[in-house]
Scaffold this active site. Structure first.
Site, short mmCIF file in Angstrom:
data_model
loop_
_atom_site.label_atom_id
_atom_site.label_comp_id
_atom_site.label_asym_id
_atom_site.label_seq_id
_atom_site.Cartn_x
_atom_site.Cartn_y
_atom_site.Cartn_z
N LYS A 198 8.47 15.07 47.33
CA LYS A 198 8.27 16.69 48.30
C LYS A 198 6.52 15.91 47.81
CE LYS A 198 8.18 21.11 48.43
NZ LYS A 198 8.21 22.77 47.92
N GLY A 252 7.77 32.10 47.87
CA GLY A 252 7.55 33.35 46.83
C GLY A 252 7.51 34.52 47.55
N ALA A 284 10.03 27.20 51.90
CA ALA A 284 9.43 27.93 51.38
C ALA A 284 9.32 29.86 51.94
CB ALA A 284 7.85 28.12 51.46
N GLY A 285 10.21 30.81 51.69
CA GLY A 285 9.59 31.95 52.41
C GLY A 285 11.01 32.34 52.30
N ALA A 343 13.69 28.80 46.24
CA ALA A 343 13.48 28.80 44.55
C ALA A 343 13.46 29.93 44.46
CB ALA A 343 12.45 27.68 44.11
#
Lengths: 66, 274
Positions: free
Chosen positions: B115, B176, B202-203, B224
């Site tokens: 990644k 995050g 993301a987000g 995550a």
């Protein structure tokens, strides 16, 4: 001779190999990779690669992230 | 292909898609469209619980200096779970750093998958498109399976696909942040033009964000923090698993068009005096 390992300066005997430098940090046989002056040293070359004055060694492993 | 009916629902209510709808990245097949990150979990035990609940088959790790004092490894957790590892280049600011990190990851983990993540600054962690593209070209030439993290930029996504990337990973919002998908239209444009999988990365803040990503046509979701920093990570992981499946099913089912006014769903009443 003076060598920097993971950002810390160390005094090592001349002729120290990459394999010996790694074993001083970890007994792990897998999941570890080494860069010597920003170039990857393949595991198969750890025993035959000797460190020199002012070398920069990075020993990396996988951690939680991403 | 059966995406509805008995085959899709276990007795315990767990919903799964059958083998008719796998995710294929770089020639590899995955049953789950939820890719997990491992960052932010308070402990390896919590991470393990979350990974199990998420049903993920592909999970990211970062590469960092070996700490002789650390106990336990995220790699052990992934190995025991049978989850495939996807190393990232998080923390890199230049193409050169990212290429070296990818090569170290390949050496340490024995995978050519990466990644690719090259950030522009610490405050936003937004991806640097110039450095990312440079690194992608070099890594593809070196035989890597490259999954680049990018802004929600359809033009860059197309260029990275042409450069040989195995997928593109546009952000919903900053890493995050939990702000969800701030520009759904751009994500749709990326999906429309893409010939490789689009992974929303993301987000994501909560389950509806993950479902929306799939409804917009993304092939998978990577998250995550939304799980690892949730009050109950295992429960949120289970929610995300179901959200991704629900969003995928809704995408395949085809949503109704939006209308300005009502359209009755019951037959009209015929007046007696008519």
């Amino acid at each position: 001779m003076r060598v920097t390992i993971n950002g810390t300066a160390r005094e090592l005997p001349a002729g120290t190999t990459v394999a010996q430098a790694v074993r001083a940090l970890t007994p792990a046989a897998t999941g570890v990779a080494v860069a010597l002056n920003d170039e990857v040293v393949r595991r198969s070359a750890w025993d035959s690669t000797t460190l020199g004055e002012d070398d920069r060694v990075e020993v990396l492993t996988a951690v939680q992230g991403g | 292909m059966s995406l509805t009916g008995e085959r899709d629902t276990h007795a315990d209510g767990t919903v799964v898609l059958d083998d008719g709808d796998p995710l294929v990245i770089g020639g590899e097949t995955f049953g789950s469209r939820l890719i997990m990150g491992t960052g932010g979990a308070p402990s390896l035990d919590v991470l393990d619980e979350a990974l199990a609940a998420s049903g993920t088959e592909l999970t990211t790790v970062a590469m960092r200096r070996l700490d002789p004092a650390s106990r336990g490894s995220v790699l052990d957790v992934l190995r025991e779970r049978g989850v495939r590892v996807l190393p990232n280049t998080a923390g890199c600011f230049t193409a050169g750093e990212a290429v070296l990190t990818a090569r170290l990851a390949r050496e340490a983990l024995g995978t050519p998958w990466v990644k690719l993540e090259v950030i522009s600054d610490e405050r936003t962690l937004l991806p640097d498109p110039i450095e990312t593209f440079d690194a992608a070209e070099r890594l593809v030439a070196d035989g890597f399976v490259v999954l680049p993290y990018i802004g929600d930029d359809p033009a860059l996504a197309r260029r990275l696909e042409q450069a040989g990337c195995a997928a593109v990973m546009p952000l919903g919002s900053p890493i995050g942040s939990g702000l969800g998908i701030r520009n759904p239209h751009s994500i749709e444009l990326i999906v429309e033009a893409a010939g490789v999988p689009v992974i929303l990365d993301a987000g994501i803040g909560t389950a509806s964000d993950a479902a929306l990503a799939m409804e917009l046509g993304c092939d998978a979701v990577l998250l995550a923090s939304a799980v690892t920093r949730a009050h109950r990570p295992g429960l949120m992981a289970a929610a995300m698993r179901r959200a991704v499946v629900a969003g995928r099913m809704a995408r395949l089912a085809g949503r109704i068009p939006r209308r300005r006014y009502a359209e009755a769903s019951s037959p009209a009443i015929t007046p007696d005096h008519a």
